[in-house]
Design a protein around this motif. Sequence first.
Motif, PDB file in Angstrom:
ATOM      1  N   SER A  21      43.311  33.779  31.744  1.00 22.02           N
ATOM      2  CA  SER A  21      43.733  34.287  33.043  1.00 22.02           C
ATOM      3  C   SER A  21      43.628  35.806  33.116  1.00 22.02           C
ATOM      4  CB  SER A  21      45.158  33.829  33.332  1.00 22.02           C
ATOM      5  OG  SER A  21      45.604  34.332  34.553  1.00 22.02           O
ATOM      6  N   VAL A  22      44.159  36.481  32.113  1.00 25.78           N
ATOM      7  CA  VAL A  22      44.126  37.946  32.101  1.00 25.78           C
ATOM      8  C   VAL A  22      42.689  38.444  31.954  1.00 25.78           C
ATOM      9  CG1 VAL A  22      44.858  40.019  30.847  1.00 25.78           C
ATOM     10  CG2 VAL A  22      46.488  38.170  31.275  1.00 25.78           C
ATOM     11  N   ALA A  23      41.914  37.819  31.064  1.00 23.23           N
ATOM     12  CA  ALA A  23      40.520  38.229  30.876  1.00 23.23           C
ATOM     13  C   ALA A  23      39.725  38.037  32.160  1.00 23.23           C
ATOM     14  CB  ALA A  23      39.889  37.448  29.728  1.00 23.23           C
ATOM     15  N   SER A  24      39.928  36.910  32.831  1.00 20.01           N
ATOM     16  CA  SER A  24      39.216  36.632  34.069  1.00 20.01           C
ATOM     17  C   SER A  24      39.524  37.682  35.135  1.00 20.01           C
ATOM     18  CB  SER A  24      39.579  35.237  34.573  1.00 20.01           C
ATOM     19  OG  SER A  24      38.955  34.985  35.804  1.00 20.01           O
ATOM     20  N   ARG A  25      40.805  37.928  35.362  1.00 23.36           N
ATOM     21  CA  ARG A  25      41.198  38.931  36.374  1.00 23.36           C
ATOM     22  C   ARG A  25      40.652  40.314  36.007  1.00 23.36           C
ATOM     23  NH1 ARG A  25      46.365  36.622  35.888  1.00 23.36           N
ATOM     24  NH2 ARG A  25      47.082  38.518  34.866  1.00 23.36           N
ATOM     25  N   SER A  26      40.699  40.643  34.737  1.00 21.96           N
ATOM     26  CA  SER A  26      40.256  41.971  34.283  1.00 21.96           C
ATOM     27  C   SER A  26      38.754  42.154  34.469  1.00 21.96           C
ATOM     28  CB  SER A  26      40.636  42.186  32.820  1.00 21.96           C
ATOM     29  OG  SER A  26      42.034  42.109  32.654  1.00 21.96           O
ATOM     30  N   VAL A  27      37.987  41.152  34.080  1.00 17.79           N
ATOM     31  CA  VAL A  27      36.527  41.250  34.209  1.00 17.79           C
ATOM     32  C   VAL A  27      36.125  41.255  35.682  1.00 17.79           C
ATOM     33  CG1 VAL A  27      34.332  40.088  33.744  1.00 17.79           C
ATOM     34  CG2 VAL A  27      36.029  40.314  31.923  1.00 17.79           C
ATOM     35  N   ILE A  28      36.717  40.383  36.470  1.00 16.50           N
ATOM     36  CA  ILE A  28      36.407  40.359  37.905  1.00 16.50           C
ATOM     37  C   ILE A  28      36.766  41.701  38.539  1.00 16.50           C
ATOM     38  CG2 ILE A  28      37.046  39.310  40.115  1.00 16.50           C
ATOM     39  CD1 ILE A  28      37.153  36.612  38.566  1.00 16.50           C
ATOM     40  N   GLY A  29      37.835  42.325  38.059  1.00 14.14           N
ATOM     41  CA  GLY A  29      38.212  43.657  38.545  1.00 14.14           C
ATOM     42  C   GLY A  29      37.133  44.703  38.302  1.00 14.14           C
ATOM     43  N   LEU A  30      36.370  44.549  37.231  1.00 16.74           N
ATOM     44  CA  LEU A  30      35.261  45.477  36.962  1.00 16.74           C
ATOM     45  C   LEU A  30      34.137  45.318  37.983  1.00 16.74           C
ATOM     46  CD1 LEU A  30      34.949  45.237  33.060  1.00 16.74           C
ATOM     47  CD2 LEU A  30      36.064  47.031  34.410  1.00 16.74           C
ATOM     48  N   TYR A  31      34.003  44.124  38.513  1.00 16.52           N
ATOM     49  CA  TYR A  31      32.952  43.862  39.503  1.00 16.52           C
ATOM     50  C   TYR A  31      33.278  44.456  40.872  1.00 16.52           C
ATOM     51  CZ  TYR A  31      30.280  40.606  36.593  1.00 16.52           C
ATOM     52  OH  TYR A  31      29.494  40.053  35.616  1.00 16.52           O
ATOM     53  N   ARG A  32      34.566  44.515  41.211  1.00 13.80           N
ATOM     54  CA  ARG A  32      34.950  44.918  42.581  1.00 13.80           C
ATOM     55  C   ARG A  32      34.275  46.202  43.056  1.00 13.80           C
ATOM     56  NH1 ARG A  32      40.054  43.157  41.159  1.00 13.80           N
ATOM     57  NH2 ARG A  32      40.295  41.058  41.926  1.00 13.80           N
ATOM     58  N   PRO A  33      34.371  47.320  42.310  1.00 14.45           N
ATOM     59  CA  PRO A  33      33.748  48.550  42.821  1.00 14.45           C
ATOM     60  C   PRO A  33      32.221  48.481  42.876  1.00 14.45           C
ATOM     61  CG  PRO A  33      34.667  48.910  40.619  1.00 14.45           C
ATOM     62  CD  PRO A  33      35.105  47.546  41.071  1.00 14.45           C
ATOM     63  N   LEU A  34      31.632  47.613  42.075  1.00  9.59           N
ATOM     64  CA  LEU A  34      30.174  47.475  42.085  1.00  9.59           C
ATOM     65  C   LEU A  34      29.702  46.640  43.277  1.00  9.59           C
ATOM     66  CD1 LEU A  34      29.619  46.801  38.269  1.00  9.59           C
ATOM     67  CD2 LEU A  34      29.446  48.983  39.488  1.00  9.59           C
TER      68      LEU A  34
END
Length: 153
Positions: A21-34
Amino acid sequence: MQIDLGENPLALERQVCFALSVASRSVIGLYRPLLKPYGLTHPQYLVLLALWDREPRSVKALCELLCAEPATLSPLLKRLEALGYVSRRRDRSDERSLSVELTEAGRALRTEAEKIPYRIVERLGMEVRELEELHTMLGKVIEATRRAPTPGE
């Protein structure tokens, strides 16, 4: 086979669900600004990835590929259509089937999107080999969940 989960099987830091759960949210968060400059959310990006791989695809095929429910996918497709990246139309051979394909803008976006995986790997600071191994392991987890009996069975 005896399963040994140690002294405290309920320790939060030992839970696979918590780490995923934490890894998923964290990685998806990296995509947001891109994705933001293109007006995309991560789920919309996944739809485009599927279509860049092969198009047209039926909504049903997209749901199966993305492990999504039609009720979840329909609003994403409407938004992608409003952004001008995809078009939806009824299949002529089967009026019940909705076909989704990229527009010229959607196809052109692929060139920009090709930079995204490189930027994610840079931001993670991990070796490509490590990420490939993680991907393989996650694939095994996904497959295992599909084979696992549901509670109450």
